[in-house]
Enzyme design. Sequence first.
Site, PDB file in Angstrom:
ATOM      1  N   THR A   1     -15.097  55.272 109.123  1.00 19.06           N
ATOM      2  CA  THR A   1     -14.111  55.528 110.271  1.00 19.06           C
ATOM      3  C   THR A   1     -14.676  54.697 111.274  1.00 19.06           C
ATOM      4  O   THR A   1     -15.697  54.576 111.395  1.00 19.06           O
ATOM      5  CB  THR A   1     -14.419  57.021 110.576  1.00 19.06           C
ATOM      6  OG1 THR A   1     -13.931  57.875 109.873  1.00 19.06           O
ATOM      7  CG2 THR A   1     -13.749  57.318 111.892  1.00 19.06           C
TER       8      THR A   1
ATOM      9  N   ARG B   1      -6.047  67.866 104.143  1.00 15.78           N
ATOM     10  CA  ARG B   1      -7.354  67.887 104.730  1.00 15.78           C
ATOM     11  C   ARG B   1      -7.556  67.166 106.060  1.00 15.78           C
ATOM     12  O   ARG B   1      -7.166  66.048 106.144  1.00 15.78           O
ATOM     13  CB  ARG B   1      -8.392  67.385 103.868  1.00 15.78           C
ATOM     14  CG  ARG B   1     -10.006  67.742 104.417  1.00 15.78           C
ATOM     15  CD  ARG B   1     -10.116  66.297 104.950  1.00 15.78           C
ATOM     16  NE  ARG B   1     -11.844  66.472 105.418  1.00 15.78           N
ATOM     17  CZ  ARG B   1     -12.451  65.217 105.913  1.00 15.78           C
ATOM     18  NH1 ARG B   1     -11.611  64.164 106.407  1.00 15.78           N
ATOM     19  NH2 ARG B   1     -13.531  65.438 106.444  1.00 15.78           N
ATOM     20  N   VAL B   2      -7.900  67.487 107.105  1.00 17.66           N
ATOM     21  CA  VAL B   2      -7.990  66.891 108.408  1.00 17.66           C
ATOM     22  C   VAL B   2      -9.684  67.094 108.710  1.00 17.66           C
ATOM     23  O   VAL B   2     -10.033  68.059 108.812  1.00 17.66           O
ATOM     24  CB  VAL B   2      -7.099  67.331 109.673  1.00 17.66           C
ATOM     25  CG1 VAL B   2      -7.567  66.800 110.646  1.00 17.66           C
ATOM     26  CG2 VAL B   2      -5.664  67.005 109.030  1.00 17.66           C
ATOM     27  N   GLY B   3     -10.242  66.042 109.061  1.00 13.45           N
ATOM     28  CA  GLY B   3     -11.703  65.769 109.555  1.00 13.45           C
ATOM     29  C   GLY B   3     -11.794  66.133 111.055  1.00 13.45           C
ATOM     30  O   GLY B   3     -11.009  66.391 111.654  1.00 13.45           O
ATOM     31  N   ASP B   4     -12.737  65.287 111.492  1.00 14.84           N
ATOM     32  CA  ASP B   4     -13.143  65.230 112.845  1.00 14.84           C
ATOM     33  C   ASP B   4     -12.572  64.258 113.718  1.00 14.84           C
ATOM     34  O   ASP B   4     -12.308  64.762 114.847  1.00 14.84           O
ATOM     35  CB  ASP B   4     -14.669  65.164 113.174  1.00 14.84           C
ATOM     36  CG  ASP B   4     -15.296  63.901 112.243  1.00 14.84           C
ATOM     37  OD1 ASP B   4     -14.614  63.445 111.310  1.00 14.84           O
ATOM     38  OD2 ASP B   4     -15.983  63.205 113.015  1.00 14.84           O
TER      39      ASP B   4
ATOM     40  N   THR C   1     -18.883  59.206 113.032  1.00 10.88           N
ATOM     41  CA  THR C   1     -18.460  59.074 111.832  1.00 10.88           C
ATOM     42  C   THR C   1     -19.453  59.902 110.679  1.00 10.88           C
ATOM     43  O   THR C   1     -20.356  60.516 111.126  1.00 10.88           O
ATOM     44  CB  THR C   1     -18.683  57.643 111.333  1.00 10.88           C
ATOM     45  OG1 THR C   1     -17.955  57.344 109.997  1.00 10.88           O
ATOM     46  CG2 THR C   1     -19.876  56.937 111.756  1.00 10.88           C
ATOM     47  N   GLY C   2     -18.788  59.992 109.554  1.00 12.87           N
ATOM     48  CA  GLY C   2     -19.625  60.809 108.482  1.00 12.87           C
ATOM     49  C   GLY C   2     -18.925  61.918 108.061  1.00 12.87           C
ATOM     50  O   GLY C   2     -17.480  61.998 108.258  1.00 12.87           O
TER      51      GLY C   2
ATOM     52  N   GLY D   1     -16.844  64.661 108.352  1.00 11.88           N
ATOM     53  CA  GLY D   1     -16.070  65.434 109.390  1.00 11.88           C
ATOM     54  C   GLY D   1     -16.431  67.063 109.683  1.00 11.88           C
ATOM     55  O   GLY D   1     -16.574  67.474 110.730  1.00 11.88           O
TER      56      GLY D   1
HETATM   57  N1  ASP Z   1     -15.383  61.420 109.606  1.00 15.20           N
HETATM   58  C1  ASP Z   1     -14.259  60.899 108.591  1.00 15.20           C
HETATM   59  C2  ASP Z   1     -13.881  62.332 108.302  1.00 15.20           C
HETATM   60  O1  ASP Z   1     -14.713  63.183 108.190  1.00 15.20           O
HETATM   61  C3  ASP Z   1     -15.029  60.523 107.660  1.00 15.20           C
HETATM   62  C4  ASP Z   1     -15.599  58.929 107.920  1.00 15.20           C
HETATM   63  O2  ASP Z   1     -16.428  58.982 108.946  1.00 15.20           O
HETATM   64  O3  ASP Z   1     -15.367  58.264 107.281  1.00 15.20           O
HETATM   65  O4  ASP Z   1     -12.469  62.261 108.030  1.00 15.20           O
END
Ligand code: ASP
Length: 336
Positions: free
Chosen positions: A198, A226-229, A249-250, A252
């Site tokens: 991200t 699915r939706v992340g952060d 990032t990481g 979420g």
């Molecule tokens: N933070 C992003 C998510 O969980 C993933 C990523 O950082 O690549 O959607």
Amino acid sequence: MRRISRRNFLKITAGLGAAGSLLPFRGALARSPFAGLAAPRAAGPGRTPVVISTWKHGYPGNEAAWKILSSGGAALDAVEAGVRVSEGDPSVNGVGYGGLPDEECKVTLDASIMGPDYRAGAVAFIENYRHPISIARKVMETTDHVFIVGAGAEEFARRHGFAREELLTEAAREAWIKWKQRLSDADDWFPADLDHDTIGLVARDAAGDLAGACTTSGLAFKIHGRVGDSPVIGAGMYVDNDVGAAAATGKGEEVLKTCGSFLVVEFMRQGLSPQAACKKTLERILKKHAAKPAFQVAFVALSKEGEVGALSLQKDFQYAVAYNGKNELIDADHLL
Ligand code: ASP
């Protein structure tokens, strides 16, 4: 499990036009080449612009942002232009065009943007639009809403003249086929060794104003819907123009539960440096896990004064900082 590696990392430094100088770090960055350097303490008008972003592809993103900032442009324009680079680059498989698809082989995108005037816009679970960050900005600037998702966001984009297109590249489709072939009962939609990329990018302009942007295709092969952060204001990205800005990032889910970027900014409000604020936030996440977690989470942060910080849980996180005519790609310190 096969590692989908986007690292192939090389530390690179290049001039951005003006003469280079010290980068804006304060506090210990043990593995950073800038450890121990004093932060610039600019005040009033004529402040130096600063950009910090996640991952290797943040580097060209910083260049695009710097182009705007160095000619007196606004932080908000800079952050949008910066992350659009990753959104349009098919070799970046965690963002925009070329992003890895979900479990149904659909590329679904999330993005958020926030400016110095406390306005914010976001879209999530949106398909077939290459630049969700610009749609998020449109939400921010043309409505009194903050967050639009799914079919509604796509219709909003269509009505505002954004071009619809297929975002699934051949490489991403093949990666999906391989993932599908190796699926087992043990697969939890989240292979721990799968990299993230991200882009979160925050910037300060010459007027001293802050803005942030975050855009992603989310976790590879995630459950459809699915939706992340990343599109959630305060989780994947947050800006308080009185204090600072942060992006994540990481994994979420972990950032969502901690309100991660908001927390980083709140720690800065309490007087911590951006680096210490990232550390305290990651420690909060760690505290909630009895065992040493395998997932990755990382933050980049920028204070109103123009100091930067970056830290990850696991190794292999890089971030890019543009400051005073220099753009640097740096291996982040990590907690574990
Ligand atoms: N933070 C992003 C998510 O969980 C993933 C990523 O950082 O690549 O959607």
